[in-house]
Every structure is written in C-alpha cells, then in structure tokens.
Design a protein around this motif. Structure first.
Motif, PDB file in Angstrom:
ATOM      1  N   ILE A 111       0.843  -1.203   0.000  1.00  0.00           N
ATOM      2  CA  ILE A 111       0.000   0.000   0.000  1.00  0.00           C
ATOM      3  C   ILE A 111       0.878   1.254   0.000  1.00  0.00           C
ATOM      4  O   ILE A 111       2.051   1.195   0.398  1.00  0.00           O
ATOM      5  CB  ILE A 111      -0.925   0.044   1.240  1.00  0.00           C
ATOM      6  N   PRO A 112       0.324   2.376  -0.419  1.00  0.00           N
ATOM      7  CA  PRO A 112       1.079   3.642  -0.317  1.00  0.00           C
ATOM      8  C   PRO A 112       1.306   4.022   1.150  1.00  0.00           C
ATOM      9  O   PRO A 112       0.494   3.690   2.026  1.00  0.00           O
ATOM     10  CB  PRO A 112       0.160   4.660  -1.001  1.00  0.00           C
ATOM     11  N   ALA A 113       2.393   4.709   1.414  1.00  0.00           N
ATOM     12  CA  ALA A 113       2.643   5.243   2.746  1.00  0.00           C
ATOM     13  C   ALA A 113       1.632   6.348   3.042  1.00  0.00           C
ATOM     14  O   ALA A 113       0.887   6.791   2.159  1.00  0.00           O
ATOM     15  CB  ALA A 113       4.072   5.773   2.832  1.00  0.00           C
ATOM     16  N   ALA A 114       1.605   6.802   4.279  1.00  0.00           N
ATOM     17  CA  ALA A 114       0.631   7.820   4.702  1.00  0.00           C
ATOM     18  C   ALA A 114       1.028   9.190   4.163  1.00  0.00           C
ATOM     19  O   ALA A 114       1.432  10.085   4.898  1.00  0.00           O
ATOM     20  CB  ALA A 114       0.531   7.841   6.218  1.00  0.00           C
ATOM     21  N   THR A 115       0.866   9.366   2.837  1.00  0.00           N
ATOM     22  CA  THR A 115       1.249  10.628   2.202  1.00  0.00           C
ATOM     23  C   THR A 115       0.188  11.710   2.377  1.00  0.00           C
ATOM     24  O   THR A 115       0.461  12.877   2.153  1.00  0.00           O
ATOM     25  CB  THR A 115       1.514  10.415   0.705  1.00  0.00           C
ATOM     26  N   HIS A 116      -1.043  11.323   2.699  1.00  0.00           N
ATOM     27  CA  HIS A 116      -2.099  12.281   3.028  1.00  0.00           C
ATOM     28  C   HIS A 116      -3.113  11.585   3.912  1.00  0.00           C
ATOM     29  O   HIS A 116      -2.934  10.414   4.264  1.00  0.00           O
ATOM     30  CB  HIS A 116      -2.732  12.868   1.763  1.00  0.00           C
ATOM     31  N   GLY A 117      -4.145  12.305   4.304  1.00  0.00           N
ATOM     32  CA  GLY A 117      -5.061  11.787   5.309  1.00  0.00           C
ATOM     33  C   GLY A 117      -5.682  10.455   4.959  1.00  0.00           C
ATOM     34  O   GLY A 117      -5.760   9.544   5.785  1.00  0.00           O
TER      35      GLY A 117
ATOM     36  N   ASN B  29     -14.944  11.649   0.153  1.00  0.00           N
ATOM     37  CA  ASN B  29     -14.202  10.629   0.918  1.00  0.00           C
ATOM     38  C   ASN B  29     -14.700  10.514   2.359  1.00  0.00           C
ATOM     39  O   ASN B  29     -14.399   9.544   3.027  1.00  0.00           O
ATOM     40  CB  ASN B  29     -12.688  10.840   0.958  1.00  0.00           C
ATOM     41  N   GLY B  30     -15.414  11.524   2.871  1.00  0.00           N
ATOM     42  CA  GLY B  30     -15.928  11.412   4.225  1.00  0.00           C
ATOM     43  C   GLY B  30     -14.898  11.590   5.307  1.00  0.00           C
ATOM     44  O   GLY B  30     -14.967  10.922   6.353  1.00  0.00           O
ATOM     45  N   MET B  31     -13.944  12.494   5.111  1.00  0.00           N
ATOM     46  CA  MET B  31     -12.965  12.783   6.164  1.00  0.00           C
ATOM     47  C   MET B  31     -13.678  13.292   7.424  1.00  0.00           C
ATOM     48  O   MET B  31     -14.644  14.042   7.336  1.00  0.00           O
ATOM     49  CB  MET B  31     -11.976  13.848   5.668  1.00  0.00           C
TER      50      MET B  31
ATOM     51  N   THR C 297     -25.293  14.096   4.247  1.00  0.00           N
ATOM     52  CA  THR C 297     -25.973  15.365   4.515  1.00  0.00           C
ATOM     53  C   THR C 297     -26.075  15.584   6.031  1.00  0.00           C
ATOM     54  O   THR C 297     -25.808  14.655   6.807  1.00  0.00           O
ATOM     55  CB  THR C 297     -27.392  15.336   3.915  1.00  0.00           C
ATOM     56  N   PRO C 298     -26.493  16.770   6.460  1.00  0.00           N
ATOM     57  CA  PRO C 298     -26.656  16.977   7.909  1.00  0.00           C
ATOM     58  C   PRO C 298     -27.614  15.970   8.539  1.00  0.00           C
ATOM     59  O   PRO C 298     -27.476  15.634   9.712  1.00  0.00           O
ATOM     60  CB  PRO C 298     -27.210  18.408   7.991  1.00  0.00           C
ATOM     61  N   GLU C 299     -28.561  15.472   7.743  1.00  0.00           N
ATOM     62  CA  GLU C 299     -29.565  14.551   8.274  1.00  0.00           C
ATOM     63  C   GLU C 299     -29.003  13.154   8.542  1.00  0.00           C
ATOM     64  O   GLU C 299     -29.472  12.449   9.445  1.00  0.00           O
ATOM     65  CB  GLU C 299     -30.748  14.447   7.304  1.00  0.00           C
ATOM     66  N   ASN C 300     -28.005  12.717   7.753  1.00  0.00           N
ATOM     67  CA  ASN C 300     -27.496  11.349   7.941  1.00  0.00           C
ATOM     68  C   ASN C 300     -26.019  11.309   8.340  1.00  0.00           C
ATOM     69  O   ASN C 300     -25.403  10.237   8.375  1.00  0.00           O
ATOM     70  CB  ASN C 300     -27.716  10.515   6.668  1.00  0.00           C
ATOM     71  N   ALA C 301     -25.416  12.475   8.609  1.00  0.00           N
ATOM     72  CA  ALA C 301     -23.966  12.557   8.848  1.00  0.00           C
ATOM     73  C   ALA C 301     -23.515  11.691  10.028  1.00  0.00           C
ATOM     74  O   ALA C 301     -22.385  11.152  10.017  1.00  0.00           O
ATOM     75  CB  ALA C 301     -23.559  14.012   9.079  1.00  0.00           C
ATOM     76  N   ASP C 302     -24.364  11.522  11.021  1.00  0.00           N
ATOM     77  CA  ASP C 302     -23.974  10.711  12.179  1.00  0.00           C
ATOM     78  C   ASP C 302     -23.625   9.280  11.781  1.00  0.00           C
ATOM     79  O   ASP C 302     -22.801   8.631  12.430  1.00  0.00           O
ATOM     80  CB  ASP C 302     -25.102  10.698  13.221  1.00  0.00           C
ATOM     81  N   GLN C 303     -24.241   8.781  10.710  1.00  0.00           N
ATOM     82  CA  GLN C 303     -23.980   7.411  10.264  1.00  0.00           C
ATOM     83  C   GLN C 303     -22.558   7.257   9.711  1.00  0.00           C
ATOM     84  O   GLN C 303     -22.043   6.144   9.610  1.00  0.00           O
ATOM     85  CB  GLN C 303     -24.976   7.009   9.174  1.00  0.00           C
ATOM     86  N   PHE C 304     -21.947   8.377   9.328  1.00  0.00           N
ATOM     87  CA  PHE C 304     -20.632   8.321   8.677  1.00  0.00           C
ATOM     88  C   PHE C 304     -19.539   8.975   9.525  1.00  0.00           C
ATOM     89  O   PHE C 304     -18.429   9.194   9.044  1.00  0.00           O
ATOM     90  CB  PHE C 304     -20.702   9.020   7.306  1.00  0.00           C
ATOM     91  N   TYR C 305     -19.852   9.293  10.766  1.00  0.00           N
ATOM     92  CA  TYR C 305     -18.894   9.996  11.634  1.00  0.00           C
ATOM     93  C   TYR C 305     -18.328   9.032  12.668  1.00  0.00           C
ATOM     94  O   TYR C 305     -19.069   8.461  13.466  1.00  0.00           O
ATOM     95  CB  TYR C 305     -19.578  11.162  12.340  1.00  0.00           C
ATOM     96  N   PHE C 306     -17.005   8.840  12.634  1.00  0.00           N
ATOM     97  CA  PHE C 306     -16.337   7.916  13.544  1.00  0.00           C
ATOM     98  C   PHE C 306     -15.234   8.691  14.285  1.00  0.00           C
ATOM     99  O   PHE C 306     -14.123   8.866  13.758  1.00  0.00           O
ATOM    100  CB  PHE C 306     -15.759   6.727  12.773  1.00  0.00           C
ATOM    101  N   PRO C 307     -15.527   9.190  15.475  1.00  0.00           N
ATOM    102  CA  PRO C 307     -14.598  10.087  16.170  1.00  0.00           C
ATOM    103  C   PRO C 307     -13.235   9.469  16.488  1.00  0.00           C
ATOM    104  O   PRO C 307     -12.254  10.200  16.618  1.00  0.00           O
ATOM    105  CB  PRO C 307     -15.365  10.443  17.454  1.00  0.00           C
ATOM    106  N   ASP C 308     -13.153   8.134  16.591  1.00  0.00           N
ATOM    107  CA  ASP C 308     -11.866   7.497  16.912  1.00  0.00           C
ATOM    108  C   ASP C 308     -11.040   7.181  15.677  1.00  0.00           C
ATOM    109  O   ASP C 308      -9.899   6.728  15.792  1.00  0.00           O
ATOM    110  CB  ASP C 308     -12.114   6.194  17.698  1.00  0.00           C
ATOM    111  N   SER C 309     -11.604   7.377  14.487  1.00  0.00           N
ATOM    112  CA  SER C 309     -10.882   7.067  13.251  1.00  0.00           C
ATOM    113  C   SER C 309      -9.776   8.097  13.005  1.00  0.00           C
ATOM    114  O   SER C 309      -9.930   9.276  13.324  1.00  0.00           O
ATOM    115  CB  SER C 309     -11.859   7.076  12.074  1.00  0.00           C
ATOM    116  N   PRO C 310      -8.626   7.683  12.436  1.00  0.00           N
ATOM    117  CA  PRO C 310      -7.573   8.654  12.124  1.00  0.00           C
ATOM    118  C   PRO C 310      -7.900   9.506  10.917  1.00  0.00           C
ATOM    119  O   PRO C 310      -7.194  10.463  10.616  1.00  0.00           O
ATOM    120  CB  PRO C 310      -6.355   7.770  11.831  1.00  0.00           C
ATOM    121  N   PHE C 311      -8.960   9.146  10.188  1.00  0.00           N
ATOM    122  CA  PHE C 311      -9.318   9.910   8.978  1.00  0.00           C
ATOM    123  C   PHE C 311     -10.765  10.364   9.068  1.00  0.00           C
ATOM    124  O   PHE C 311     -11.655   9.554   9.282  1.00  0.00           O
ATOM    125  CB  PHE C 311      -9.131   9.055   7.733  1.00  0.00           C
TER     126      PHE C 311
END
Length: 322
Positions: free
Chosen positions: A39-45, A252-254, A308-322
C-alpha cells in the motif's frame, strides 16, 4: 449493495468464529499461506487511514486465520512500490497479493509478473490499467462519487454557473470520478472553467486554488474531488477573502469534513463516503479465499450516497484517524 453487505456479514461471522478458537490451537498450526499487502505510505489523510486499517487487519487476520502470514509493506512513491514488490516476490513465495497501487499505469506490469507465478491478486481502490490481472477488486463507487455530487451541485446552482475542478493522481479511480461528475455537468449550462491535477495533496490543492483565484474573478463553486484537497481549497479561498464561491465540495468522508456537514456549514454542506477501511475488507476477503472455504472472486463496490446533515452521524467515527 445488499449482496455486498450479506457477504461481508458472512465473512465477519467466519472471522469471529475463528477468533474464538483456543489460543493453543492457533499456535499449534503452522502458517503456510503468505498474503503480501502493498500500500502507499501515509502521504495524506486518506492513505493515513489505509495504513492504520491495514495494520489493524494484519493483527486481526493473523489471529483469526492461524495458517495465514500477513506481510505488510508501504511505499512513498510508485517507483518505491515497484521495488518493494520485486523484493517481496524474490525473497518468498506469495500465495496472494493485496495491492493498492500508487499509480495504475506504473504498477500494472509488475503486478502482472507476480500474477504469472500463480499468485492470487486482490486490487483495492486504484485499479490496474488491465483489470483482467485481478482476481478480486474492492473499491468505492467512484462514478457515483462524481455523479451524486454533480447532481446536488447542479440542483443548487439551478443548472447554471461557472466552476473549477481539482483532479487527484492519474489513476483509474480519478478517471472514474471525473467521468461521473462531467457526464452530469455536461447536460447542464454549468461551465467548467478549469480542471487540473493536485495529486490528492492538501498543499498542492492550496497552490492550485490560488492559481484559479488569480485567473478567474468569479467562481460559483469548486469540486475538489477529495476532502484532503478540499481543506487546501478552503484555506486558499479564505486567505483570498473571496465571497463569490457559494459551494466548496470534496469527497471521501474525512472526519473533519463530516463535522462541517454535521454543523450545517453553508459552503460545504455535503460530502460522499469513500472509507479507507476498504483495505481491511480486502485483506479479510483474501485470507478467507485460502482459509474459509469461501471463494472470493469478482468486484465489490461500496455505495457512495450523499452525506448530509440529516445522515452525517452514520458516517462519523470520532476514533478514526481519517
């Protein structure tokens, strides 16, 4: 998509069952399958997230599949990745290769040479220029990433306006995103003023956006194609004090961008998911090919609905590095 979820569910169930084996049983078995991961190294988020999830998968898969040895290799450039593949192939027999190519064109030939030795090939995200080489392909739906964003933008601009676009690295997935976006925009009266590569790099995106701002006195919206590049775009726009740009969108859902969406940011109110954890799915699937009596061949595309603001919680992972 439902099929993918069902298969993923079965796979995780298999992994959970194997994880439940007594530790002594796992230690008693000899590892006779080598799965190389390049895999590529961590060149970006985003690639930082890929490295994190690959490292997690290495530990989990070796615990779940006692006969599988996972060998992880990172590279900082396409040339370095080709060299690393040559070293891996020369020093051991590879039963499988899971590869996220740095670039499609430069890695296709070297991967084909490994395939000719009988190695099972799993390609992730950035495809090869010859897809017949791969046994398994795991990626997000890049066409949908572009087209879903374009439809939303066209609707908000009323089908008219002038925009600029930033491309990523010359790869199959960048081509797909641009095609999905352009096919929709070309059916409107929206004009793409400029479209150039910024290599999915925040600093390069900042410089390219500065060039766009200097060249075009009025820009209605920006599609940065990626959330790392979006952060560079936003910084350039804010420093210039430009108020004409109604929307600046990435993909990408950063985590940082999802926070903007959750907060109802007027300039960046939507994003699209493209999770770096797809590398983990590919490693699990490849290990199952050899250990789970569950043949894993074909293409697995992850959906890319608008966040969207309505479904963003489904895609938010506070412990993820990205």
């Amino acid at each position: 998509m439902k099929s993918i979820i069902r298969k993923a569910g079965l796979l995780l169930s298999t992994a959970t069952l194997v994880l439940a084996l007594p530790l002594g049983s796992a230690q008693a078995q000899e590892r006779n399958v080598t799965v190389a991961v390049s895999i590529p190294a961590a060149t970006h988020g985003w690639t930082g997230g890929v490295v994190y999830h690959a490292e997690q998968a290495e530990k989990e898969v070796e615990a779940a599949f006692p006969n599988v040895d996972v060998v992880l290799s990172t590279a900082s450039s396409a040339t370095a990745q080709v060299s690393a593949l040559e070293d891996l192939s020369a020093t051991r027999k590879l039963d499988a290769l899971v590869i996220l190519p740095f670039t499609s064109e430069e890695l296709t030939g070297p991967v084909e040479q490994i395939k000719e030795k009988g190695t099972f090939i799993s390609v992730v995200d950035r495809g090869l220029t010859d897809p017949t080489i791969q046994d398994l392909y795991v990626a997000g739906d890049n066409i949908a990433v572009g087209s879903n964003t374009a439809r939303w933008l066209s609707d908000k601009l009323g089908g008219e306006g002038e925009i600029v676009v930033l491309r990523g690295i010359p790869t199959v997935i960048d081509d797909e995103r641009i095609k999905g976006f352009s096919d929709v925009i070309n059916k409107t009266n929206i004009k793409i003023l400029d479209i150039q590569y910024a290599n999915w790099n925040q600093d390069e995106a900042f410089k390219l956006m500065q060039d766009y701002l200097a060249k075009y006195p009025k820009i209605d919206a920006v599609w940065a194609n990626d959330d790392d590049m979006l952060l560079g775009v936003i910084e350039a726009v804010d420093r210039a004090g430009r108020k004409d740009i109604k929307y600046a969108l990435g993909g990408n859902g950063m985590k940082q961008v999802i926070e903007m969406v959750k907060e109802g940011n007027e300039r960046t109110p939507v994003s699209t998911p493209y999770p770096p954890s797809m590398i983990k799915s590919a490693i699990y699937m490849t290990a199952a090919q050899f250990s789970g009596q569950a043949p894993m061949r074909g293409s697995f595309l992850l959906g890319a609905p608008l966040i969207t603001p309505e479904n963003a919680d489904q895609f938010y992972f506070p412990d993820s590095p990205f």
